[in-house]
Write an enzyme that holds these catalytic residues in place. Structure first.
Site: not given
Ligand code: ATP
Ligand code: LTN
Length: 352
Positions: A123, A214, A217
């Site tokens: 990040k 992955k 968001k």
């Molecule tokens: P960013 O990538 O912008 O940091 P994010 O989309 O990964 O955000 P988070 O708020 O960090 O979302 O994640 C919330 C939860 O969802 C966490 O437990 C994370 O491990 C899970 N998660 C996020 N993206 C995925 C994914 N692509 N597949 C499985 N689990 C996910």
């Protein structure tokens, strides 16, 4: 004391998890990687679920958006099935002990140890290392505090403490375990080291347009991400346009068919059908029918969630009352833990 904790017998497994209110909707990766487990674990665990707004300010943010997203996040969790009668659903900033314990834990965290956290590295690299805040650096320590505040009380059986998260959070959970053990070693047994609870099949849902990355968001393009609150039309379109390879065979093959493999994982997780059965069902029918059916499964899952979320957001007073109730329950547990922590580290009590 909380209704939930009062009724949970000593030794009932406990679960805690948190999610940041940093988007106007959760996405499919959040749902399959973490949130679906939150709902399921309520049946077997004394559950604490937290919308982590303190974490959301570790990067630049807009106050009005944060306020809106905190309520949208809570409403979606309720709409997905988090039951405020059985679980404690609350907003992190409503329980000030989170920040207090984070300070104590930061004083037993090595600077080098914190510097090894890969999420911070990723990040901060995006923003330019010097623009990253100290809050972003200490983010994992606040997360450890979120978890350890709800450490189960000793019961007859060995306490069980689960934290459902996606694969990307494994390193933060390891840090939490290390800090729990270090604190116990220095100041006497206080915390139970939690176990990450990572669903194998859905640990990593990938981007529809970039199936080796992955779904995220912050990193995915709008076409690569499926939002829980998305309208049916765009949702269907995105799935139909998801990147697949040039072949036609619906087959699980991570190396050569990353796109189809991701869609198979999603289909299987949502419908509860094993992947080999899906391969058989779609043998010879090409990608079109497979995607069309998948779009329907996704819509069937998320349409009721969207409708319930809208309804909950329509009555803010009711929603805020649910969150206040959750904060009271969570606050009672957090206060008890902090009392022990303050005493163990040697702070003089106020005597009241
Ligand atoms: P960013 O990538 O912008 O940091 P994010 O989309 O990964 O955000 P988070 O708020 O960090 O979302 O994640 C919330 C939860 O969802 C966490 O437990 C994370 O491990 C899970 N998660 C996020 N993206 C995925 C994914 N692509 N597949 C499985 N689990 C996910
Ligand atoms: N860092 C996590 C969110 C989070 C969390 C927690 C998860 C904050 N506190 C406590 C589990 C337990 C994330 O980015 N998904």
């Amino acid at each position: 004391m909380s209704q939930a904790t009062e009724t949970a017998a000593a030794g009932t497994p406990r679960v805690l998890s948190g999610i940041q209110p940093t988007a106007d909707s959760f996405h499919l990766g959040n749902y399959l990687g973490a949130l679906r487990q939150w709902v399921a674990l309520q049946d077997t665990h004394d559950a604490f679920y937290c919308v982590v707004d303190l974490h959301a300010i570790t990067v630049e943010h807009d106050p009005a958006a944060l306020r809106r997203r905190t309520r949208v996040s809570a409403a979606q969790l309720l709409a997905m099935g988090v039951d405020p009668e059985r679980s404690t659903l609350f907003v992190q900033s409503h329980v000030p002990e989170h920040a207090e314990l984070a300070w104590v834990l930061s004083c037993i965290t090595g600077f080098g140890e914190a510097s090894r956290m890969t999420q911070f590295k990723d990040k901060s690299a995006k923003q330019g290392a010097s623009a990253a805040s100290v809050g972003l650096f200490t983010y994992p320590i606040l997360q450890a505090a979120d978890i350890l505040l709800y450490t189960p009380e000793p019961g007859e059986n060995a306490p069980v403490f689960h934290v459902p998260v996606g694969e990307d959070q494994r390193q933060h959970l390891e840090l939490t375990r290390d800090l729990a053990q270090r604190f116990n070693h220095r100041f006497g047994d206080t915390f139970v080291a939690p176990d990450a609870f990572i669903p194998a099949a859905a640990a990593k849902i990938t981007d529809l347009q970039e199936p080796t990355a992955k779904m995220s968001k912050s990193a995915s393009s709008p076409q690569g991400i499926i939002d829980v609150l998305e309208e049916p039309g765009p949702m269907r379109k995105k799935i139909m346009r998801a990147v697949t390879d040039t072949g036609t065979e619906v087959r699980y093959d991570e190396q050569n068919k990353a796109g189809v493999t991701n869609l198979l994982r999603v289909f299987s997780a949502l419908e509860g059908t094993p992947i080999p059965d899906l391969e058989t069902r779609y043998a010879g029918s090409g990608y079109g029918q497979f995607k069309k059916d998948l779009a329907q499964v996704v819509l069937d899952t998320f349409t009721p969630v969207r409708e319930r979320t809208e309804k909950l957001l329509g009555d803010e007073r009711h929603l805020d009352a649910i969150l206040r109730h959750g904060a009271e329950r969570a606050g009672a547990v957090a206060a008890r833990t902090m009392e022990i922590v303050r005493d163990r580290v040697g702070f003089v009590g106020r005597g009241d």
